[in-house]
Design a protein around this motif. Structure first.
Motif, PDB file in Angstrom:
ATOM      1  N   ALA A  90       0.839  -1.208   0.000  1.00  0.00           N
ATOM      2  CA  ALA A  90       0.000   0.000   0.000  1.00  0.00           C
ATOM      3  C   ALA A  90       0.873   1.257   0.000  1.00  0.00           C
ATOM      4  CB  ALA A  90      -0.944  -0.003   1.201  1.00  0.00           C
ATOM      5  N   ASN A  91       1.906   1.264   0.816  1.00  0.00           N
ATOM      6  CA  ASN A  91       2.800   2.426   0.844  1.00  0.00           C
ATOM      7  C   ASN A  91       3.648   2.525  -0.416  1.00  0.00           C
ATOM      8  OD1 ASN A  91       2.389   3.897   3.456  1.00  0.00           O
ATOM      9  ND2 ASN A  91       2.629   1.815   4.205  1.00  0.00           N
ATOM     10  N   LEU A  92       3.996   1.391  -0.993  1.00  0.00           N
ATOM     11  CA  LEU A  92       4.709   1.393  -2.270  1.00  0.00           C
ATOM     12  C   LEU A  92       3.844   2.055  -3.346  1.00  0.00           C
ATOM     13  CD1 LEU A  92       7.174   0.482  -3.959  1.00  0.00           C
ATOM     14  CD2 LEU A  92       5.978  -1.680  -4.321  1.00  0.00           C
ATOM     15  N   ALA A  93       2.572   1.703  -3.387  1.00  0.00           N
ATOM     16  CA  ALA A  93       1.651   2.304  -4.366  1.00  0.00           C
ATOM     17  C   ALA A  93       1.507   3.803  -4.125  1.00  0.00           C
ATOM     18  CB  ALA A  93       0.292   1.619  -4.303  1.00  0.00           C
ATOM     19  N   GLN A  94       1.437   4.209  -2.863  1.00  0.00           N
ATOM     20  CA  GLN A  94       1.327   5.637  -2.545  1.00  0.00           C
ATOM     21  C   GLN A  94       2.595   6.388  -2.965  1.00  0.00           C
ATOM     22  OE1 GLN A  94      -1.321   7.217  -1.634  1.00  0.00           O
ATOM     23  NE2 GLN A  94      -0.356   9.196  -1.385  1.00  0.00           N
ATOM     24  N   LEU A  95       3.737   5.776  -2.771  1.00  0.00           N
ATOM     25  CA  LEU A  95       4.992   6.394  -3.207  1.00  0.00           C
ATOM     26  C   LEU A  95       5.024   6.564  -4.722  1.00  0.00           C
ATOM     27  CD1 LEU A  95       7.492   4.530  -0.870  1.00  0.00           C
ATOM     28  CD2 LEU A  95       7.098   7.010  -0.925  1.00  0.00           C
ATOM     29  N   GLU A  96       4.547   5.563  -5.436  1.00  0.00           N
ATOM     30  CA  GLU A  96       4.526   5.664  -6.901  1.00  0.00           C
ATOM     31  C   GLU A  96       3.587   6.776  -7.368  1.00  0.00           C
ATOM     32  OE1 GLU A  96       6.654   4.582  -8.821  1.00  0.00           O
ATOM     33  OE2 GLU A  96       7.534   2.864  -7.823  1.00  0.00           O
ATOM     34  N   ARG A  97       2.495   6.996  -6.649  1.00  0.00           N
ATOM     35  CA  ARG A  97       1.593   8.106  -6.992  1.00  0.00           C
ATOM     36  C   ARG A  97       2.244   9.459  -6.705  1.00  0.00           C
ATOM     37  NH1 ARG A  97      -2.156   4.286  -5.166  1.00  0.00           N
ATOM     38  NH2 ARG A  97      -2.174   5.031  -3.024  1.00  0.00           N
ATOM     39  N   LEU A  98       3.066   9.510  -5.668  1.00  0.00           N
ATOM     40  CA  LEU A  98       3.721  10.754  -5.266  1.00  0.00           C
ATOM     41  C   LEU A  98       4.964  11.057  -6.112  1.00  0.00           C
ATOM     42  CD1 LEU A  98       3.868  13.078  -3.170  1.00  0.00           C
ATOM     43  CD2 LEU A  98       5.169  11.528  -1.705  1.00  0.00           C
ATOM     44  N   ARG A  99       5.542  10.039  -6.715  1.00  0.00           N
ATOM     45  CA  ARG A  99       6.786  10.184  -7.479  1.00  0.00           C
ATOM     46  C   ARG A  99       6.630  11.249  -8.569  1.00  0.00           C
ATOM     47  NH1 ARG A  99      11.062   6.694  -9.257  1.00  0.00           N
ATOM     48  NH2 ARG A  99      10.109   4.857  -8.336  1.00  0.00           N
ATOM     49  N   PRO A 100       7.566  12.201  -8.623  1.00  0.00           N
ATOM     50  CA  PRO A 100       7.531  13.197  -9.702  1.00  0.00           C
ATOM     51  C   PRO A 100       7.740  12.531 -11.068  1.00  0.00           C
ATOM     52  CG  PRO A 100       8.953  13.932  -7.912  1.00  0.00           C
ATOM     53  CD  PRO A 100       8.610  12.491  -7.642  1.00  0.00           C
ATOM     54  N   THR A 101       7.119  13.074 -12.072  1.00  0.00           N
ATOM     55  CA  THR A 101       7.250  12.560 -13.432  1.00  0.00           C
ATOM     56  C   THR A 101       8.717  12.533 -13.838  1.00  0.00           C
ATOM     57  OG1 THR A 101       5.123  13.548 -13.946  1.00  0.00           O
ATOM     58  CG2 THR A 101       6.482  12.917 -15.814  1.00  0.00           C
ATOM     59  N   ALA A 102       9.119  11.445 -14.452  1.00  0.00           N
ATOM     60  CA  ALA A 102      10.470  11.232 -14.971  1.00  0.00           C
ATOM     61  C   ALA A 102      11.520  10.969 -13.893  1.00  0.00           C
ATOM     62  CB  ALA A 102      10.914  12.389 -15.866  1.00  0.00           C
ATOM     63  N   ASN A 103      11.142  10.914 -12.639  1.00  0.00           N
ATOM     64  CA  ASN A 103      12.103  10.595 -11.587  1.00  0.00           C
ATOM     65  C   ASN A 103      12.465   9.125 -11.662  1.00  0.00           C
ATOM     66  OD1 ASN A 103      12.588   9.436  -8.676  1.00  0.00           O
ATOM     67  ND2 ASN A 103      13.262  11.571  -8.654  1.00  0.00           N
ATOM     68  N   GLN A 104      13.748   8.812 -11.528  1.00  0.00           N
ATOM     69  CA  GLN A 104      14.234   7.443 -11.668  1.00  0.00           C
ATOM     70  C   GLN A 104      14.740   6.834 -10.360  1.00  0.00           C
ATOM     71  OE1 GLN A 104      13.962   5.691 -14.612  1.00  0.00           O
ATOM     72  NE2 GLN A 104      12.741   7.468 -15.154  1.00  0.00           N
ATOM     73  N   THR A 105      14.503   7.488  -9.239  1.00  0.00           N
ATOM     74  CA  THR A 105      14.960   6.949  -7.957  1.00  0.00           C
ATOM     75  C   THR A 105      14.334   5.577  -7.730  1.00  0.00           C
ATOM     76  OG1 THR A 105      15.159   9.155  -7.023  1.00  0.00           O
ATOM     77  CG2 THR A 105      15.025   7.328  -5.456  1.00  0.00           C
ATOM     78  N   PRO A 106      15.145   4.562  -7.415  1.00  0.00           N
ATOM     79  CA  PRO A 106      14.580   3.237  -7.152  1.00  0.00           C
ATOM     80  C   PRO A 106      13.658   3.250  -5.930  1.00  0.00           C
ATOM     81  CG  PRO A 106      16.960   3.103  -7.473  1.00  0.00           C
ATOM     82  CD  PRO A 106      16.608   4.559  -7.378  1.00  0.00           C
ATOM     83  N   VAL A 107      12.474   2.697  -6.108  1.00  0.00           N
ATOM     84  CA  VAL A 107      11.484   2.548  -5.035  1.00  0.00           C
ATOM     85  C   VAL A 107      11.103   1.073  -5.030  1.00  0.00           C
ATOM     86  CG1 VAL A 107       9.203   3.219  -4.200  1.00  0.00           C
ATOM     87  CG2 VAL A 107      10.639   4.908  -5.348  1.00  0.00           C
ATOM     88  N   ALA A 108      11.220   0.440  -3.863  1.00  0.00           N
ATOM     89  CA  ALA A 108      10.982  -1.001  -3.790  1.00  0.00           C
ATOM     90  C   ALA A 108      10.415  -1.378  -2.429  1.00  0.00           C
ATOM     91  CB  ALA A 108      12.288  -1.754  -4.028  1.00  0.00           C
ATOM     92  N   LEU A 109       9.976  -2.617  -2.329  1.00  0.00           N
ATOM     93  CA  LEU A 109       9.566  -3.162  -1.039  1.00  0.00           C
ATOM     94  C   LEU A 109      10.811  -3.488  -0.222  1.00  0.00           C
ATOM     95  CD1 LEU A 109       6.707  -5.602  -2.045  1.00  0.00           C
ATOM     96  CD2 LEU A 109       6.473  -3.505  -0.691  1.00  0.00           C
ATOM     97  N   PHE A 110      10.842  -3.073   1.013  1.00  0.00           N
ATOM     98  CA  PHE A 110      11.974  -3.322   1.896  1.00  0.00           C
ATOM     99  C   PHE A 110      12.288  -4.809   2.016  1.00  0.00           C
ATOM    100  CE2 PHE A 110      13.148  -4.337   6.358  1.00  0.00           C
ATOM    101  CZ  PHE A 110      14.460  -3.896   6.320  1.00  0.00           C
ATOM    102  N   LEU A 111      11.276  -5.646   2.156  1.00  0.00           N
ATOM    103  CA  LEU A 111      11.516  -7.069   2.400  1.00  0.00           C
ATOM    104  C   LEU A 111      12.040  -7.828   1.191  1.00  0.00           C
ATOM    105  CD1 LEU A 111       8.793  -8.260   4.913  1.00  0.00           C
ATOM    106  CD2 LEU A 111      11.186  -7.690   5.316  1.00  0.00           C
ATOM    107  N   ARG A 112      12.236  -7.170   0.077  1.00  0.00           N
ATOM    108  CA  ARG A 112      12.847  -7.867  -1.058  1.00  0.00           C
ATOM    109  C   ARG A 112      14.261  -8.298  -0.699  1.00  0.00           C
ATOM    110  NH1 ARG A 112      16.477  -5.519  -4.629  1.00  0.00           N
ATOM    111  NH2 ARG A 112      16.905  -3.336  -4.316  1.00  0.00           N
ATOM    112  N   TYR A 113      14.829  -7.681   0.340  1.00  0.00           N
ATOM    113  CA  TYR A 113      16.189  -8.017   0.753  1.00  0.00           C
ATOM    114  C   TYR A 113      16.271  -9.281   1.602  1.00  0.00           C
ATOM    115  CZ  TYR A 113      17.474  -3.601  -1.184  1.00  0.00           C
ATOM    116  OH  TYR A 113      17.668  -2.576  -2.070  1.00  0.00           O
ATOM    117  N   THR A 114      15.154  -9.769   2.110  1.00  0.00           N
ATOM    118  CA  THR A 114      15.221 -10.953   2.966  1.00  0.00           C
ATOM    119  C   THR A 114      15.200 -12.237   2.166  1.00  0.00           C
ATOM    120  OG1 THR A 114      12.823 -11.135   3.227  1.00  0.00           O
ATOM    121  CG2 THR A 114      14.012  -9.768   4.836  1.00  0.00           C
ATOM    122  N   GLY A 115      14.637 -12.211   0.976  1.00  0.00           N
ATOM    123  CA  GLY A 115      14.532 -13.417   0.173  1.00  0.00           C
ATOM    124  C   GLY A 115      13.513 -14.399   0.729  1.00  0.00           C
ATOM    125  N   GLY A 116      12.742 -13.967   1.699  1.00  0.00           N
ATOM    126  CA  GLY A 116      11.746 -14.838   2.325  1.00  0.00           C
ATOM    127  C   GLY A 116      10.405 -14.781   1.619  1.00  0.00           C
TER     128      GLY A 116
END
Length: 154
Positions: A90-116
């Motif tokens: 839900a917060n990832l989706a909200q961040l994508e809505r807030l992201r300025p047009t053409a911004n390339q900063t990586p936005v991801a789910l934190f838990l992608r780092y656990t591999g779980g």
């Protein structure tokens, strides 16, 4: 490098991630190279310290969060941070809505780092102390993996 952790109100999950990550970076010798902060997509708690239950659970594991204050994520953060990590979909989706047009900063789910098998860090706000312990365990695992990826020892 600058990393921003984001949850809903910035009083439970993301300040925990900020505190845990800051300590793990320092232990790995990366504290000067990597800066961390946290914010919430909502504005309900701006200026407030992390939830008392969050602070108690963190303190029991050796992390101090009392000095942090909640802030709301803003569009300018996409230019300031090199990586923005959301605590849930839900917060990832909200961040994508807030992201300025053409911004390339990586936005991801934190838990992608656990591999779980879990994608979201559950919000413990309306639950009991066990929820805060579960959040800490997930965040510690994610921070260990992130520190390793950044070149430090987990």
């Amino acid at each position: 490098m600058r990393i921003l952790f984001v949850c809903l109100g910035n009083i439970c999950r993301s300040p925990t991630a900020e505190g845990v990550m800051r300590q793990k970076l320092a232990k790995a010798g990366l504290g000067q190279r990597v800066q961390v902060a946290s914010a919430g997509t909502g504005d309900w708690h701006v200026g407030k310290a992390p939830d008392t239950r969050t602070q108690v659970a963190a303190r029991q594991r050796g992390y101090e969060l009392a000095g942090q204050r909640a802030q709301q994520v803003k569009a300018a953060d996409f230019d300031h941070y090199d990586l923005i990590l959301a605590m849930d979909h839900a917060n990832l989706a909200q961040l994508e809505r807030l992201r300025p047009t053409a911004n390339q900063t990586p936005v991801a789910l934190f838990l992608r780092y656990t591999g779980g098998p879990v994608d979201d860090v559950p919000d413990p706000y309306y639950g009991g102390s066990q929820g805060f312990e579960q959040v800490l365990a997930l965040i510690e695992a994610g921070c260990d993996q992130l520190v390793a990826e950044l070149g430090g020892q987990p």
